[in-house]
Design a protein around this motif. Sequence first.
Motif, PDB file in Angstrom:
ATOM      1  N   VAL A  91       0.833  -1.157   0.265  1.00  0.00           N
ATOM      2  CA  VAL A  91      -0.352  -0.109  -0.449  1.00  0.00           C
ATOM      3  C   VAL A  91       0.740   1.123  -0.064  1.00  0.00           C
ATOM      4  N   GLU A  92       2.379   1.511   0.706  1.00  0.00           N
ATOM      5  CA  GLU A  92       3.002   2.814   0.870  1.00  0.00           C
ATOM      6  C   GLU A  92       3.272   2.719  -0.069  1.00  0.00           C
ATOM      7  N   MET A  93       4.414   2.223  -0.543  1.00  0.00           N
ATOM      8  CA  MET A  93       4.645   1.556  -1.658  1.00  0.00           C
ATOM      9  C   MET A  93       3.960   2.095  -3.183  1.00  0.00           C
ATOM     10  N   MET A  94       2.481   1.979  -3.357  1.00  0.00           N
ATOM     11  CA  MET A  94       1.414   2.365  -4.766  1.00  0.00           C
ATOM     12  C   MET A  94       1.875   3.571  -4.081  1.00  0.00           C
ATOM     13  N   LEU A  95       0.901   4.038  -3.109  1.00  0.00           N
ATOM     14  CA  LEU A  95       1.100   5.670  -3.261  1.00  0.00           C
ATOM     15  C   LEU A  95       2.027   6.665  -2.646  1.00  0.00           C
ATOM     16  N   LYS A  96       3.062   5.899  -2.564  1.00  0.00           N
ATOM     17  CA  LYS A  96       4.391   7.416  -2.806  1.00  0.00           C
ATOM     18  C   LYS A  96       4.628   7.440  -4.582  1.00  0.00           C
ATOM     19  N   LYS A  97       4.171   6.019  -4.968  1.00  0.00           N
ATOM     20  CA  LYS A  97       4.189   6.154  -6.817  1.00  0.00           C
ATOM     21  C   LYS A  97       3.257   7.134  -7.188  1.00  0.00           C
ATOM     22  N   SER A  98       2.228   7.035  -6.453  1.00  0.00           N
ATOM     23  CA  SER A  98       1.116   7.984  -7.095  1.00  0.00           C
ATOM     24  C   SER A  98       1.156   9.474  -7.497  1.00  0.00           C
ATOM     25  N   LEU A  99       1.892   9.229  -5.505  1.00  0.00           N
ATOM     26  CA  LEU A  99       2.381  11.236  -5.004  1.00  0.00           C
ATOM     27  C   LEU A  99       3.190  12.022  -6.139  1.00  0.00           C
ATOM     28  N   GLU A 100       4.771  10.749  -6.445  1.00  0.00           N
ATOM     29  CA  GLU A 100       5.073  11.345  -7.077  1.00  0.00           C
ATOM     30  C   GLU A 100       4.909  11.275  -8.371  1.00  0.00           C
ATOM     31  N   ASP A 101       4.726  10.488  -9.243  1.00  0.00           N
ATOM     32  CA  ASP A 101       4.057  10.598 -10.252  1.00  0.00           C
ATOM     33  C   ASP A 101       2.766  12.314 -10.557  1.00  0.00           C
ATOM     34  N   LEU A 102       2.118  12.022  -9.195  1.00  0.00           N
ATOM     35  CA  LEU A 102       1.868  13.537  -9.463  1.00  0.00           C
ATOM     36  C   LEU A 102       2.092  14.694  -9.518  1.00  0.00           C
ATOM     37  N   ARG A 103       2.830  14.912  -8.526  1.00  0.00           N
ATOM     38  CA  ARG A 103       3.760  15.831  -7.974  1.00  0.00           C
ATOM     39  C   ARG A 103       2.647  16.248  -7.019  1.00  0.00           C
ATOM     40  N   LEU A 104       2.438  15.560  -5.708  1.00  0.00           N
ATOM     41  CA  LEU A 104       1.567  16.271  -5.164  1.00  0.00           C
ATOM     42  C   LEU A 104       2.221  15.879  -3.563  1.00  0.00           C
ATOM     43  N   LYS A 105       1.838  16.305  -2.493  1.00  0.00           N
ATOM     44  CA  LYS A 105       2.542  16.475  -1.661  1.00  0.00           C
ATOM     45  C   LYS A 105       1.515  15.347  -0.081  1.00  0.00           C
ATOM     46  N   TYR A 106       0.023  15.076  -0.970  1.00  0.00           N
ATOM     47  CA  TYR A 106      -0.715  14.365   0.115  1.00  0.00           C
ATOM     48  C   TYR A 106      -2.083  14.151  -1.406  1.00  0.00           C
ATOM     49  N   LEU A 107      -2.485  13.100  -1.068  1.00  0.00           N
ATOM     50  CA  LEU A 107      -3.790  13.139  -2.530  1.00  0.00           C
ATOM     51  C   LEU A 107      -5.210  13.841  -1.127  1.00  0.00           C
ATOM     52  N   GLN A 149      -1.682   5.587   6.260  1.00  0.00           N
ATOM     53  CA  GLN A 149      -1.464   6.335   5.363  1.00  0.00           C
ATOM     54  C   GLN A 149      -1.789   8.187   5.434  1.00  0.00           C
ATOM     55  N   VAL A 150      -3.422   7.944   6.296  1.00  0.00           N
ATOM     56  CA  VAL A 150      -3.632   9.064   6.714  1.00  0.00           C
ATOM     57  C   VAL A 150      -2.598   9.535   7.772  1.00  0.00           C
ATOM     58  N   ASP A 151      -2.339   8.380   8.509  1.00  0.00           N
ATOM     59  CA  ASP A 151      -1.650   8.948   9.665  1.00  0.00           C
ATOM     60  C   ASP A 151      -0.016   9.587   9.104  1.00  0.00           C
ATOM     61  N   ALA A 152      -0.281   9.340   8.178  1.00  0.00           N
ATOM     62  CA  ALA A 152       1.187   9.322   8.031  1.00  0.00           C
ATOM     63  C   ALA A 152       1.339  10.638   7.598  1.00  0.00           C
ATOM     64  N   GLY A 153       0.310  11.646   6.929  1.00  0.00           N
ATOM     65  CA  GLY A 153       0.033  12.357   5.984  1.00  0.00           C
ATOM     66  C   GLY A 153      -0.133  12.645   4.282  1.00  0.00           C
ATOM     67  N   ARG A 154      -0.051  11.065   3.627  1.00  0.00           N
ATOM     68  CA  ARG A 154       0.270  11.247   2.678  1.00  0.00           C
ATOM     69  C   ARG A 154      -1.316  10.887   2.047  1.00  0.00           C
ATOM     70  N   THR A 155      -2.346  11.484   2.742  1.00  0.00           N
ATOM     71  CA  THR A 155      -3.826  11.611   1.517  1.00  0.00           C
ATOM     72  C   THR A 155      -4.926  11.419   3.040  1.00  0.00           C
ATOM     73  N   LYS A 156      -5.474  12.385   2.748  1.00  0.00           N
ATOM     74  CA  LYS A 156      -6.319  13.166   3.736  1.00  0.00           C
ATOM     75  C   LYS A 156      -7.724  12.513   4.155  1.00  0.00           C
ATOM     76  N   ALA A 157      -7.933  11.700   3.362  1.00  0.00           N
ATOM     77  CA  ALA A 157      -9.230  10.829   3.687  1.00  0.00           C
ATOM     78  C   ALA A 157      -8.962   9.037   2.568  1.00  0.00           C
ATOM     79  N   ILE A 158      -9.593   7.944   2.919  1.00  0.00           N
ATOM     80  CA  ILE A 158      -8.905   7.524   2.637  1.00  0.00           C
ATOM     81  C   ILE A 158     -11.124   6.271   2.291  1.00  0.00           C
ATOM     82  N   GLY A 159     -11.280   5.747   1.442  1.00  0.00           N
ATOM     83  CA  GLY A 159     -12.291   5.049   0.745  1.00  0.00           C
ATOM     84  C   GLY A 159     -12.180   3.556   0.039  1.00  0.00           C
ATOM     85  N   LEU A 160     -13.219   3.301  -0.208  1.00  0.00           N
ATOM     86  CA  LEU A 160     -13.310   2.110  -1.556  1.00  0.00           C
ATOM     87  C   LEU A 160     -13.797   1.891  -2.755  1.00  0.00           C
ATOM     88  N   SER A 161     -13.767   1.136  -3.557  1.00  0.00           N
ATOM     89  CA  SER A 161     -14.217   1.723  -4.909  1.00  0.00           C
ATOM     90  C   SER A 161     -15.183   0.367  -5.125  1.00  0.00           C
TER      91      SER A 161
END
Length: 325
Positions: A91-107, A149-161
């Motif tokens: 989870v963490e590795m994938m979220l970090k990849k997305s943040l890097e590609d999106l050039r964002l500090k958080y989602l 990931q929320v605790d680490a500040g990488r995303t404001k919220a989490i959810g499901l699809s």
Amino acid sequence: MGMVYMDMPGGKKMPGIGLGTWNAIDETELETALDAALECGYRHIDTAFFYENEKIIGRVLHQWISAGKVKRDDLYIVTKLAVSGIHPDRVEMMLKKSLEDLRLKYLDLYLVHFPVGVNYVEGHVVPPASQMRLEHTDHVELWKKMEEQVDAGRTKAIGLSNFNIRQIERILKCCRIKPACLQIEIHAAMQQKELVDFCHKNGIVVVAYCPLGAPGYNDFLKSVGQKPKELPNMLQNPVVKQVAQKHRKSPGQVMLRFLIQRNIVPIPKSVNPSRIKENIEVFDFNLDAGDMKKLSELDIGESARICDWKFFPALVDHPEFPWKA
Ligand SMILES: NC(=O)c1ccc[n+]([C@@H]2O[C@H](COP(=O)([O-])OP(=O)(O)OC[C@H]3O[C@@H](n4cnc5c(N)ncnc54)[C@H](OP(=O)(O)O)[C@@H]3O)[C@@H](O)[C@H]2O)c1
């Protein structure tokens, strides 16, 4: 009347319409679409690791933010953990990849894209069919990693699809941070009334994908070598057309407005600037009770499902595949 907003955890508000970006991978086309969308007021953008367009989106967002044309805080950016990341160790590795590609500090929101996990093969968003293996998927352990990931500040919220009621209930029973959102297929032909009610009762914001009935879906099936399927074609439906005429709006606008009045956030995809503009012009009219009733009666249920994920045939055999008969 103006844009509506959904309250989300941490005080951030989700704009009540977003731009979908699946199957938008041509650089110039997507850049033009994003510029057009931001110009005409979209602030909510939906993507996914699986869509292979996070880098393009990141570049455009960076241009807009660094030119001072938009503030990061005013944007609502959503991406998703791919099936090949649906394992606590990734989870963490994938979220970090997305943040890097999106050039964002958080989602603003990170979603588990699908309830089924497969193996990860470096260099592929999903493993090629010949290398794809189903993995054991433990939603409780996965959710703990999402919460981190929320605790680490990488995303404001989490959810499901694409999770079903049983799967969501299981997470609700054990979670520390509740799923803030469920993203599912909803359109006039498949209205998902039970699942939407369940989410609303549990304070989960519902986001509708394929809100226009995904008229381009067969092009996607063709591109992955699969046979076309019969689509509900709600943009041509006589009832939708009649309501549209009454309000001097397009059938697409009526389909989107119908969702908004059900307290659902649609994320129509378009790369066409005039349709992008048309799709956000849905906050200046109201469907009355009679219109809502007529549109509600168009629901034919599960048989109208478009995006059944059978384009990955292996997933259907997983015990967590969400739509077993
Ligand atoms: N979580 C999931 O599993 C999942 C699954 C599917 C989709 N999604 C998300 O939801 C978004 C929306 O779903 P979708 O893209 O499948 O379907 P959709 O938004 O219902 O339909 C998109 C199609 O409609 C066309 N279109 C757009 N606006 C139109 C209008 N006003 N009138 C007529 N045609 C119009 C688009 O063509 P042009 O681009 O040429 O305008 C495109 O072919 C996706 O892009 C993605 O972000 C999530």
